[in-house]
Design an enzyme around this catalytic site. Structure first.
Site, PDB file in Angstrom:
ATOM      1  N   LYS A  24      68.390 -21.747  46.793  1.00 39.64           N
ATOM      2  CA  LYS A  24      67.191 -21.737  45.651  1.00 39.64           C
ATOM      3  C   LYS A  24      67.860 -21.168  45.169  1.00 39.64           C
ATOM      4  O   LYS A  24      68.471 -21.401  43.993  1.00 39.64           O
ATOM      5  CB  LYS A  24      66.596 -22.351  46.712  1.00 39.64           C
ATOM      6  CG  LYS A  24      65.340 -21.576  44.715  1.00 39.64           C
ATOM      7  CD  LYS A  24      63.762 -21.800  45.138  1.00 39.64           C
ATOM      8  CE  LYS A  24      63.173 -20.832  45.004  1.00 39.64           C
ATOM      9  NZ  LYS A  24      63.170 -19.710  44.288  1.00 39.64           N
ATOM     10  N   CYS A 122      56.041 -17.706  41.117  1.00 35.41           N
ATOM     11  CA  CYS A 122      55.426 -17.210  41.598  1.00 35.41           C
ATOM     12  C   CYS A 122      55.241 -16.834  40.537  1.00 35.41           C
ATOM     13  O   CYS A 122      55.130 -15.562  39.644  1.00 35.41           O
ATOM     14  CB  CYS A 122      55.799 -17.301  42.707  1.00 35.41           C
ATOM     15  SG  CYS A 122      56.827 -18.696  43.620  1.00 35.41           S
TER      16      CYS A 122
HETATM   17  N1  EPU Z   1      61.372  -6.557  36.943  1.00 37.46           N
HETATM   18  C1  EPU Z   1      60.990  -5.622  35.446  1.00 37.46           C
HETATM   19  N2  EPU Z   1      61.518  -6.204  34.019  1.00 37.46           N
HETATM   20  C2  EPU Z   1      62.519  -6.867  34.290  1.00 37.46           C
HETATM   21  C3  EPU Z   1      62.857  -8.045  35.342  1.00 37.46           C
HETATM   22  C4  EPU Z   1      62.908  -7.075  36.512  1.00 37.46           C
HETATM   23  O1  EPU Z   1      60.326  -4.758  35.751  1.00 37.46           O
HETATM   24  O2  EPU Z   1      63.155  -7.214  33.187  1.00 37.46           O
HETATM   25  C5  EPU Z   1      61.511  -6.058  37.612  1.00 37.46           C
HETATM   26  C6  EPU Z   1      59.830  -6.855  37.858  1.00 37.46           C
HETATM   27  O3  EPU Z   1      59.372  -7.207  37.875  1.00 37.46           O
HETATM   28  C7  EPU Z   1      60.090  -6.964  40.162  1.00 37.46           C
HETATM   29  C8  EPU Z   1      60.983  -6.118  40.499  1.00 37.46           C
HETATM   30  O4  EPU Z   1      61.811  -6.229  38.713  1.00 37.46           O
HETATM   31  O5  EPU Z   1      58.937  -5.972  39.852  1.00 37.46           O
HETATM   32  C9  EPU Z   1      62.670  -7.184  40.371  1.00 37.46           C
HETATM   33  O6  EPU Z   1      62.939  -8.600  40.597  1.00 37.46           O
HETATM   34  P1  EPU Z   1      63.267  -9.344  40.247  1.00 37.46           P
HETATM   35  O7  EPU Z   1      64.590  -9.734  38.342  1.00 37.46           O
HETATM   36  O8  EPU Z   1      64.858  -9.065  41.428  1.00 37.46           O
HETATM   37  O9  EPU Z   1      62.879 -10.726  40.401  1.00 37.46           O
HETATM   38  P2  EPU Z   1      63.529 -12.277  40.117  1.00 37.46           P
HETATM   39  O10 EPU Z   1      64.974 -12.374  39.418  1.00 37.46           O
HETATM   40  O11 EPU Z   1      62.095 -12.681  39.044  1.00 37.46           O
HETATM   41  C10 EPU Z   1      64.705 -13.065  42.461  1.00 37.46           C
HETATM   42  C11 EPU Z   1      64.265 -14.302  43.215  1.00 37.46           C
HETATM   43  C12 EPU Z   1      62.784 -13.878  43.921  1.00 37.46           C
HETATM   44  C13 EPU Z   1      63.179 -12.638  44.601  1.00 37.46           C
HETATM   45  C14 EPU Z   1      63.518 -11.307  43.364  1.00 37.46           C
HETATM   46  C15 EPU Z   1      63.812 -10.229  44.781  1.00 37.46           C
HETATM   47  C16 EPU Z   1      65.376 -15.795  41.906  1.00 37.46           C
HETATM   48  C17 EPU Z   1      65.193 -16.948  41.159  1.00 37.46           C
HETATM   49  N3  EPU Z   1      63.907 -15.139  42.211  1.00 37.46           N
HETATM   50  O12 EPU Z   1      63.456 -12.780  41.468  1.00 37.46           O
HETATM   51  O13 EPU Z   1      62.453 -14.672  44.633  1.00 37.46           O
HETATM   52  O14 EPU Z   1      61.561 -12.645  45.310  1.00 37.46           O
HETATM   53  O15 EPU Z   1      64.610 -12.000  43.103  1.00 37.46           O
HETATM   54  O16 EPU Z   1      64.977 -10.704  45.896  1.00 37.46           O
HETATM   55  O17 EPU Z   1      66.135 -15.193  42.069  1.00 37.46           O
HETATM   56  C18 EPU Z   1      61.358 -16.902  45.203  1.00 37.46           C
HETATM   57  O18 EPU Z   1      62.297 -17.279  45.925  1.00 37.46           O
HETATM   58  O19 EPU Z   1      59.732 -17.279  45.876  1.00 37.46           O
HETATM   59  C19 EPU Z   1      61.000 -15.431  44.779  1.00 37.46           C
HETATM   60  C20 EPU Z   1      60.051 -14.795  43.953  1.00 37.46           C
END
Ligand code: EPU
Length: 451
Positions: A24, A122
């Site tokens: 995904k 989420c």
């Molecule tokens: N963060 C910030 N500022 C930002 C971006 C992120 O502070 O601008 C923080 C977040 O709040 C968090 C951390 O950095 O504490 C990591 O967030 P990240 O950006 O890595 O997560 P994401 O890209 O929003 C993706 C996956 C998540 C998965 C995370 C970590 C997708 C669509 N989602 O989220 O997957 O948990 O990386 O591996 O790729 C899921 O599939 O259920 C899911 C939540």
């Protein structure tokens, strides 16, 4: 309470074989990448999940023709006529996913402007997008936040930049990649995330004509190119889904073979699975030969009998233990003898689901302290982000409301492992990330029904 409920008669070990398709968290990004090319792209093994529908809808609104290919799960994207969409049309997708934020760079390159609706995803913490916005501004984008969403323009084009992420965010790394590939000049990203899904996205972009170097120490260098073509890609399998079924096998005392699961992407999970007392066997793919049809490989997971053992683990960025593996595994940890410790270091509020497990008979205490080897960003900020799980506990049935995708799957596993009949509300949320999960449950012999 909603009508969206699954009745789960627990206590039966899951047993059988299921298959996972493209991840995904790669597929949705590869779909966005198709927007960057001036030729059609072809993506295989696309799961039928809600996030894919949202991205498909947004691509189509922007003039990308999306058609089903000949193979089941194959999508073809034709970006020949990319066009603007109205704010109202785009806003239909408000609150449905986090992927729309990744349209910023591609739309700015293709149209010179972009509108991004309010994000969904989420509720596992505040999930800010400050890194994304800072990076986009450094590329030259003008970002205006309005009540209905975010408007972006690039009056002088997008230019390569040097950017260091305060934390190796997956989404922000993807944002930089999808913007830098067509930006003028060189971009250097420091403290980048290097999850397998990101490396696979880099493979997609490279197939399109991008020049991207992944250096050691989380440094990625992107040499902007003037145009990109299309790609043909078979994505890496979904390692989160694979681990979820593995945890379900362990928690229910069953045996599940996950076809398509890839050992290399799951090494950290496999080590923990074995430490807890779970067993697994990697089965390799055999290509068809004359007289033999061949066989798809995967990983077979099972509970070998006897007691499970408590473990201490910390979630972390790759190559650490994924935050998305945590919730399903914790259900199995309620069955392990001793005190298990989980320190969640990626999201500040990803342990709320343990309340439901306690309601079912588990003994889980959450703490604000960092109960791990290294203090994390949340220790000093008063977030309950560590858990101690005392086991083994006999789980009993309960009525549960699913709070988010991964926690939702863990609720489902708990209901399957518990004695008695549970009602799990809000199960449609699971369709966001688990393809055909009800059919898979049936294939594994679970006793579940829609009332
Ligand atoms: N963060 C910030 N500022 C930002 C971006 C992120 O502070 O601008 C923080 C977040 O709040 C968090 C951390 O950095 O504490 C990591 O967030 P990240 O950006 O890595 O997560 P994401 O890209 O929003 C993706 C996956 C998540 C998965 C995370 C970590 C997708 C669509 N989602 O989220 O997957 O948990 O990386 O591996 O790729 C899921 O599939 O259920 C899911 C939540």
């Amino acid at each position: 309470m909603t009508d969206d409920v699954l009745v789960v008669h627990g206590g039966t070990p899951l047993s059988g074989q299921i298959r996972v398709r493209g991840a995904k968290n790669l597929v949705s990004k590869a779909m966005v990448a198709a927007l960057l090319g001036d030729e059609p792209s072809r993506l295989f093994d696309v799961p039928r999940i809600r996030d894919v529908e949202v991205v498909r809808g947004l691509l189509e609104l922007h003039g990308v023709k999306v058609t089903d290919g000949a193979e089941d799960g194959e999508l073809v994207f034709d970006p020949a006529n990319v066009e603007s969409a109205s704010t109202d049309e785009i806003n239909v997708h408000a609150g449905s996913s986090r992927i729309p934020i990744l349209f910023c760079g591609p739309l700015l390159h293709r149209l010179g402007h972009a509108f991004i609706p309010d994000l969904g995803g989420c509720h596992i913490g505040p999930r800010p997008i400050d890194f994304h916005i800072q990076a986009l501004r450094q590329f030259g984008a003008v970002v205006d936040k309005a009540p209905e969403g975010m408007h972006l323009t690039a009056p002088t084009g997008l230019h390569g930049t040097k950017f260091e992420l305060p934390y190796p965010s997956v989404g922000a790394t993807e944002q930089v990649l999808l913007t830098a590939v067509l930006a003028e000049g060189v971009t250097e990203l420091r403290n980048a995330a290097v999850e397998p899904e990101i490396i696979d996205l880099i493979c997609v972009l490279q197939k399109m004509g991008a020049i991207i170097k992944v250096h050691t120490d989380r440094v990625i260098e992107i040499q902007g190119v003037p145009r990109l073509g299309g790609y043909t890609h078979r994505p890496i399998p979904d390692r989160i889904e694979a681990a979820s079924w593995a945890a379900a096998a362990l928690a229910t005392g069953g045996r599940v073979e996950v076809l398509g699961a890839e050992q290399a992407d799951m090494m950290t999970f496999l080590n923990v699975f074995r430490s807890v007392g779970g067993a697994y066997e990697v089965t390799d793919t055999r290509p068809p030969r004359q007289g033999s049809p061949g066989q798809e490989g995967g990983i077979r997971f099972w509970h070998p009998g006897g007691e499970l053992r408590a473990v201490a683990l910390e979630t972390d960025v790759h190559p650490g233990f994924m935050t998305d593996w945590q919730q399903p595994l914790v259900v199995a940890l309620t069955q392990a003898r001793g005190l298990s410790i989980v320190h969640e270091t990626v999201y500040e509020q990803r342990l709320g689901y343990t309340e439901a497990l306690n309601k079912m008979g588990a003994t889980i205490q959450v703490y604000r302290d960092c109960l791990g080897g290294t203090p994390c960003r949340f220790g000093r900020r008063n977030f309950k982000h560590s858990a101690v799980i005392a086991g083994p506990s006999k789980l009993h049935a309960a009525d549960l409301v699913i709070p988010d995708l991964r926690a939702g799957f863990s609720h489902l596993i708990a209901a399957l492992a518990a004695e008695g009949t549970s009602r799990v509300y809000g199960v449609d949320l699971i369709n966001r990330g688990y393809e055909d999960f009800e059919a898979k449950l049936a294939a594994l012999g679970a006793h579940v029904e829609r009332p």
